[in-house]
Design an enzyme around this catalytic site. Structure first.
Site, PDB file in Angstrom:
ATOM      1  N   TRP A  97      25.733 -50.727 -23.450  1.00 32.62           N
ATOM      2  CA  TRP A  97      25.740 -49.885 -22.246  1.00 32.62           C
ATOM      3  C   TRP A  97      24.324 -49.887 -21.665  1.00 32.62           C
ATOM      4  O   TRP A  97      23.397 -49.399 -22.324  1.00 32.62           O
ATOM      5  CB  TRP A  97      26.167 -48.479 -22.654  1.00 32.62           C
ATOM      6  CG  TRP A  97      25.976 -47.339 -21.700  1.00 32.62           C
ATOM      7  CD1 TRP A  97      25.153 -46.262 -21.872  1.00 32.62           C
ATOM      8  CD2 TRP A  97      26.675 -47.082 -20.463  1.00 32.62           C
ATOM      9  NE1 TRP A  97      25.278 -45.371 -20.838  1.00 32.62           N
ATOM     10  CE2 TRP A  97      26.210 -45.855 -19.953  1.00 32.62           C
ATOM     11  CE3 TRP A  97      27.639 -47.786 -19.749  1.00 32.62           C
ATOM     12  CZ2 TRP A  97      26.663 -45.304 -18.760  1.00 32.62           C
ATOM     13  CZ3 TRP A  97      28.103 -47.241 -18.547  1.00 32.62           C
ATOM     14  CH2 TRP A  97      27.622 -46.022 -18.067  1.00 32.62           C
ATOM     15  N   SER A 119      22.123 -48.148 -19.851  1.00 33.15           N
ATOM     16  CA  SER A 119      22.137 -46.731 -19.489  1.00 33.15           C
ATOM     17  C   SER A 119      21.069 -46.394 -18.450  1.00 33.15           C
ATOM     18  O   SER A 119      19.893 -46.734 -18.631  1.00 33.15           O
ATOM     19  CB  SER A 119      21.891 -45.918 -20.768  1.00 33.15           C
ATOM     20  OG  SER A 119      21.333 -44.663 -20.488  1.00 33.15           O
ATOM     21  N   ASP A 124      15.884 -39.564 -14.550  1.00 28.19           N
ATOM     22  CA  ASP A 124      17.096 -40.334 -14.233  1.00 28.19           C
ATOM     23  C   ASP A 124      17.699 -39.723 -12.969  1.00 28.19           C
ATOM     24  O   ASP A 124      18.667 -38.977 -13.027  1.00 28.19           O
ATOM     25  CB  ASP A 124      18.053 -40.211 -15.430  1.00 28.19           C
ATOM     26  CG  ASP A 124      19.378 -40.914 -15.206  1.00 28.19           C
ATOM     27  OD1 ASP A 124      19.463 -41.774 -14.311  1.00 28.19           O
ATOM     28  OD2 ASP A 124      20.341 -40.587 -15.937  1.00 28.19           O
ATOM     29  N   ASP A 137      25.596 -49.132 -16.175  1.00 27.81           N
ATOM     30  CA  ASP A 137      25.704 -47.830 -15.549  1.00 27.81           C
ATOM     31  C   ASP A 137      25.158 -47.986 -14.129  1.00 27.81           C
ATOM     32  O   ASP A 137      23.943 -48.022 -13.932  1.00 27.81           O
ATOM     33  CB  ASP A 137      24.863 -46.852 -16.381  1.00 27.81           C
ATOM     34  CG  ASP A 137      24.740 -45.475 -15.775  1.00 27.81           C
ATOM     35  OD1 ASP A 137      25.285 -45.255 -14.679  1.00 27.81           O
ATOM     36  OD2 ASP A 137      24.096 -44.616 -16.409  1.00 27.81           O
ATOM     37  N   ARG A 144      33.787 -43.475 -12.417  1.00 28.14           N
ATOM     38  CA  ARG A 144      33.352 -42.342 -13.257  1.00 28.14           C
ATOM     39  C   ARG A 144      33.543 -41.037 -12.505  1.00 28.14           C
ATOM     40  O   ARG A 144      32.971 -40.839 -11.430  1.00 28.14           O
ATOM     41  CB  ARG A 144      31.888 -42.562 -13.641  1.00 28.14           C
ATOM     42  CG  ARG A 144      31.194 -41.367 -14.248  1.00 28.14           C
ATOM     43  CD  ARG A 144      29.920 -41.821 -14.904  1.00 28.14           C
ATOM     44  NE  ARG A 144      28.982 -40.751 -15.087  1.00 28.14           N
ATOM     45  CZ  ARG A 144      27.801 -40.909 -15.674  1.00 28.14           C
ATOM     46  NH1 ARG A 144      27.430 -42.113 -16.119  1.00 28.14           N
ATOM     47  NH2 ARG A 144      26.977 -39.894 -15.823  1.00 28.14           N
ATOM     48  N   HIS A 159      33.692 -37.778 -17.528  1.00 27.09           N
ATOM     49  CA  HIS A 159      32.483 -37.270 -18.182  1.00 27.09           C
ATOM     50  C   HIS A 159      32.556 -35.750 -18.308  1.00 27.09           C
ATOM     51  O   HIS A 159      33.121 -35.063 -17.453  1.00 27.09           O
ATOM     52  CB  HIS A 159      31.251 -37.678 -17.385  1.00 27.09           C
ATOM     53  CG  HIS A 159      29.993 -37.721 -18.219  1.00 27.09           C
ATOM     54  ND1 HIS A 159      29.984 -37.625 -19.587  1.00 27.09           N
ATOM     55  CD2 HIS A 159      28.683 -37.872 -17.859  1.00 27.09           C
ATOM     56  CE1 HIS A 159      28.755 -37.709 -20.029  1.00 27.09           C
ATOM     57  NE2 HIS A 159      27.942 -37.861 -19.008  1.00 27.09           N
TER      58      HIS A 159
HETATM   59  C1  SPV Z   1      23.587 -42.695 -19.036  1.00 29.59           C
HETATM   60  O1  SPV Z   1      23.507 -43.055 -20.216  1.00 29.59           O
HETATM   61  O2  SPV Z   1      22.712 -42.957 -18.203  1.00 29.59           O
HETATM   62  C2  SPV Z   1      24.745 -41.929 -18.572  1.00 29.59           C
HETATM   63  C3  SPV Z   1      25.428 -41.009 -19.484  1.00 29.59           C
HETATM   64  O3  SPV Z   1      25.044 -42.008 -17.392  1.00 29.59           O
HETATM   65  S1  SPV Z   1      24.735 -39.416 -19.204  1.00 29.59           S
HETATM   66  O4  SPV Z   1      23.320 -39.478 -19.538  1.00 29.59           O
HETATM   67  O5  SPV Z   1      25.469 -38.501 -20.067  1.00 29.59           O
HETATM   68  O6  SPV Z   1      24.920 -39.073 -17.799  1.00 29.59           O
HETATM   69 MG    MG Z   2      23.495 -42.716 -16.205  1.00 27.17          MG
END
Ligand code: SPV
Ligand code: MG
Length: 291
Positions: free
Chosen positions: A40, A42, A54, A81, A155, A186
């Site tokens: 993944w 991420s 993020d 992602d 998502r 989620h």
């Molecule tokens: C990520 O790993 O960047 C995700 C999952 O999108 S979360 O951090 O839970 O949003």
């Molecule tokens: Mg993410």
């Protein structure tokens, strides 16, 4: 065989497809060597690896570069992602073209407004995009892919935004109708009840994807018993382990005044060389270096 095809095959086999988060080639290689089915890419990990939030701050091309570094040194499927698609449906179209070209197996897009905040951030901005606006993005993603194997995952962030189960089911159904191959539902609840309720009520054609970061009590065994879920993503566990290990070693060097008592906390250099595939390079040297 393309990674997208490999991922499609994994979807048709019995059992869960388990993905683990990474932010670069090394992390992706560790995931592959540990025996997981996929990586993944991420957004949390990639942005954290730059030391920034993020929150749609990095550009699409920076995320693309990170995903490429994972694809280049692994052979298992990498699922990216794709956040909100970095803008509107035009951005989604361009994003799918570039990531498919880079050899990733599939991509997720989330139905939040751009720029987004991380879904697990306390007090984060979790405003949702309009349902039709997002359905348009999924249709754009489908139109942009060259191979029908390339996996497009929608998502649903309605539970994250606190909009409730009805809204989440309605959105998921609409996104399947728009062409999503799977639905990532989620949740940030520490209690798996919220996710269990969604999965139990889900009657849609598409399989579900879970990210159990905040509800770790929902083990693979329990997820398998629920049925309908095909993929589980352990989104950030490599990153969080690495941060802890590095902080511990850095503090110890400061405290000890040297590196004389660290070996028990470190992998040997040989391990690093192995992960870099130095032995393969040495074989090539034998064959090709003539000086
Ligand atoms: C990520 O790993 O960047 C995700 C999952 O999108 S979360 O951090 O839970 O949003
Ligand atoms: Mg993410």
């Amino acid at each position: 065989m393309s990674r997208a095809k490999k991922l499609r095959e994994l979807f048709t086999r019995p059992g869960l497809v388990r993905m683990v988060g990474a932010h670069n080639g090394l992390g992706a290689k560790l995931v592959e060597r540990a025996g997981f089915e996929g990586v993944w890419s991420s957004s949390l990990e990639v942005s954290a690896s730059h030391g920034i939030p993020d929150a749609s701050l990095l550009s699409m091309s920076q995320y693309l570069e990170a995903a490429r570094s994972m694809v280049e040194v692994t052979s298992i499927p990498v699922v990216v992602d794709g956040d909100t698609g970095y803008g509107n449906a035009n951005n989604v179209f361009y994003t799918v073209e570039r990531f498919e070209e880079a050899g990733v197996a599939g991509i997720t897009f989330e139905d939040k407004k751009f720029p987004k905040d991380n879904s697990l951030l306390p007090g984060g901005r979790q405003a949702l995009a309009g349902v039709e606006e997002f359905a348009g993005k999924i249709e754009a993603a489908k139109a942009a892919r060259r191979s029908p194997d390339f996996v497009i995952i929608a998502r649903v962030e309605a539970l994250i935004a606190g909009w409730g189960q009805e809204e989440a089911q309605g959105r998921a159904n609409r996104y399947v109708e728009a062409g999503a191959d799977a639905i990532l539902i989620h949740s940030k609840s520490p209690d798996p009840k919220e996710i269990i309720e969604f999965v139990t009520r889900w009657q849609g054609r598409a399989p579900l994807v879970l990210v159990p970061t905040t509800y770790p009590s929902l083990t693979e065994k329990r997820i398998a018993e629920l049925g309908k879920v095909k993929m589980v993503i352990y989104a950030n566990h490599g990153l969080r382990t690495a941060i802890r290990a590095m902080e511990e070693v850095l503090a110890k060097i400061r405290q000890d005044g040297g590196i004389h008592d660290l070996d028990h906390l470190l992998v040997p250099m040989k391990h690093v060389f192995d992960l870099q595939d130095v032995p393969k390079m040495k074989e090539r040297e034998q064959r090709f270096l003539r000086d």
